[in-house]
Design an enzyme around this catalytic site. Structure first.
Site, PDB file in Angstrom:
ATOM      1  N   LYS A 115       0.821  -1.217   0.000  1.00  0.00           N
ATOM      2  CA  LYS A 115       0.000   0.000   0.000  1.00  0.00           C
ATOM      3  C   LYS A 115       0.851   1.262   0.000  1.00  0.00           C
ATOM      4  O   LYS A 115       0.450   2.276  -0.556  1.00  0.00           O
ATOM      5  CB  LYS A 115      -0.942   0.017   1.206  1.00  0.00           C
ATOM      6  CG  LYS A 115      -2.118  -0.920   1.060  1.00  0.00           C
ATOM      7  CD  LYS A 115      -3.216  -0.556   2.055  1.00  0.00           C
ATOM      8  CE  LYS A 115      -4.389  -1.525   1.972  1.00  0.00           C
ATOM      9  NZ  LYS A 115      -5.341  -1.318   3.068  1.00  0.00           N
ATOM     10  N   LYS A 217      -7.889 -10.463  -8.541  1.00  0.00           N
ATOM     11  CA  LYS A 217      -8.999 -10.470  -7.596  1.00  0.00           C
ATOM     12  C   LYS A 217     -10.043  -9.418  -7.966  1.00  0.00           C
ATOM     13  O   LYS A 217      -9.683  -8.338  -8.422  1.00  0.00           O
ATOM     14  CB  LYS A 217      -8.464 -10.130  -6.194  1.00  0.00           C
ATOM     15  CG  LYS A 217      -8.651 -11.239  -5.188  1.00  0.00           C
ATOM     16  CD  LYS A 217      -7.995 -10.883  -3.883  1.00  0.00           C
ATOM     17  CE  LYS A 217      -9.016 -10.804  -2.773  1.00  0.00           C
ATOM     18  NZ  LYS A 217      -8.413 -10.742  -1.440  1.00  0.00           N
ATOM     19  N   LYS A 220     -12.549  -3.357  -5.478  1.00  0.00           N
ATOM     20  CA  LYS A 220     -13.262  -2.087  -5.580  1.00  0.00           C
ATOM     21  C   LYS A 220     -12.386  -1.006  -6.200  1.00  0.00           C
ATOM     22  O   LYS A 220     -12.883   0.028  -6.611  1.00  0.00           O
ATOM     23  CB  LYS A 220     -13.820  -1.651  -4.223  1.00  0.00           C
ATOM     24  CG  LYS A 220     -12.880  -1.706  -3.057  1.00  0.00           C
ATOM     25  CD  LYS A 220     -13.696  -1.586  -1.754  1.00  0.00           C
ATOM     26  CE  LYS A 220     -12.851  -1.870  -0.529  1.00  0.00           C
ATOM     27  NZ  LYS A 220     -13.638  -2.041   0.683  1.00  0.00           N
TER      28      LYS A 220
END
Ligand code: TRP
Length: 354
Positions: A115, A217, A220
């Site tokens: 991240k 995957k 969102k």
């Protein structure tokens, strides 16, 4: 052996729209677990600040996760549903855990590395400390079982490390205060204040992949909305997305072996199986030899059948934000009572004056 009373805790961040992967992988599991367990489900709004500080629609996001919980069938009266920021004890225990966890442990967290990306100097301190707050979320209730995705396994191991170090370092304070319970750590009996949390990973829930790329995957953050089915998608959107989902030209195999090397076919069959609550083998027993032109419409029907009622209920709930807020406030109150009990004990163990 007095072992901890079983308690399920999990959290979902209020960022982005919930999609089919979140539903099949997390929320549906939350619903199933409430049958036989005491459960606490938390919208982790403080975690949402770690990657991005300002969220224009924070309140709507919090309400929409809550609406999804309720629409999917979580019973907020029997169990506890609330948003994290209403229980400041999470942040308070997280501070203590920041002093328990070692920098070396945090440096091993792969999700932080992913991240934070290349410019780590610009990542927030909160992003770095994120797993410590997550450990506090769970342990402030002394919860024992945590349904999460595979990607959170390392964070749960850290929670165990934190619990273990706290238990060991304060052992001489825990025993005389009589606050801990006896647990088994491996073969060893240990008198512990915090339990060793156990992940409840996947089970039959599938890894739901992108409808546009069966190797990624469902996410969102994918720029293409066609890659995912959102819980707020209506019937037309669901149908369009499944019809446009990437496939290969071959017919479906009759055995799961035949799905190898066919990620898109594997994904759609997996989604069908999960929605129907059966196995891929059963789905292929029915659809083996059929073309996607036959399978896709059947998948559309099934997806609409399962998701439309949830979708409708979410929309109904979102029209009355006052009601959702009242549910969260009530859950917050009940959570605070439990969390404050733990914090008082933690303060006593540490030796803070109160
Ligand atoms: N880190 C989790 C995720 O991104 C969210 C989370 C925060 C959580 N606190 C938690 C999950 C406590 C389980 C328990 O999915």
């Amino acid at each position: 052996m007095t072992e901890f009373k079983p308690l399920v805790f999990s959290g979902v961040q209020p960022t982005g729209n919930l999609h089919l992967g979140n539903y099949l992988g997390a929320i549906r599991k939350f619903v199933a677990l409430q049958e036989n367990n005491d459960c606490i489900y938390c919208v982790v709004d403080m975690h949402a600040l770690t990657a991005q500080l300002v969220h224009e629609d924070m309140a709507t996001q919090i309400r929409s996760i809550t609406a999804a919980f309720l629409a999917a069938g979580i019973d907020a009266k029997k169990h506890i549903v609330f948003n994290q920021s209403q229980v400041p004890q999470h942040a308070e225990l997280a501070w203590i855990f920041n002093c328990v966890a070692r920098i070396g442990w945090m440096n091993r967290m792969t999700q932080f590395k992913d991240k934070a990306g290349k410019d780590r100097e610009q990542a927030s301190l909160g992003l770095y400390a994120y797993p410590s707050l997550m450990a506090a979320d769970i342990l402030v209730y002394r919860a024992t079982h945590v349904p999460v995705g595979d990607d959170q396994k390392q964070h749960l191991e850290l929670a165990r490390d934190i619990a273990m170090k706290f238990n060991m370092d304060f052992h001489d304070k825990i025993v005389p205060t009589g606050l801990g319970v006896d647990i088994k750590v491996g073969e060893e009996p240990v008198h512990a204040y915090f339990p060793m949390v156990e992940p409840l990973i996947d089970g039959p829930a599938p890894r739901v992949m992108s409808l546009k790329d069966g190797t990624k995957k469902m996410s969102k953050s994918d720029p293409s909305d066609l890659s995912r089915i959102n819980l707020m998608d209506d019937q037309d959107a669901i149908s369009k997305k499944i019809r446009k989902a990437k496939t290969d030209p071959d017919a479906l195999p009759s055995e799961t072996e035949g799905l190898k090397g066919r990620p898109e076919a594997d994904n759609l069959v997996g989604i069908f199986a999960a929605l129907a609550d059966t196995s891929k083998a059963d789905v292929l027993a029915e659809f083996g030899g059929q073309q996607f032109s036959v399978f896709k419409p059947a998948l559309v029907d099934l997806a609409v059948e399962v998701l439309a009622p949830i979708n409708a209920e979410m929309r109904r709930l979102m029209e009355d934000p006052g009601h959702i807020d009242a549910v969260l406030r009530d859950g917050g109150e009940r959570a605070r009572v439990r969390a404050e009990k733990t914090m008082n004990e933690v303060r006593d163990i540490i030796g803070f004056v109160r």
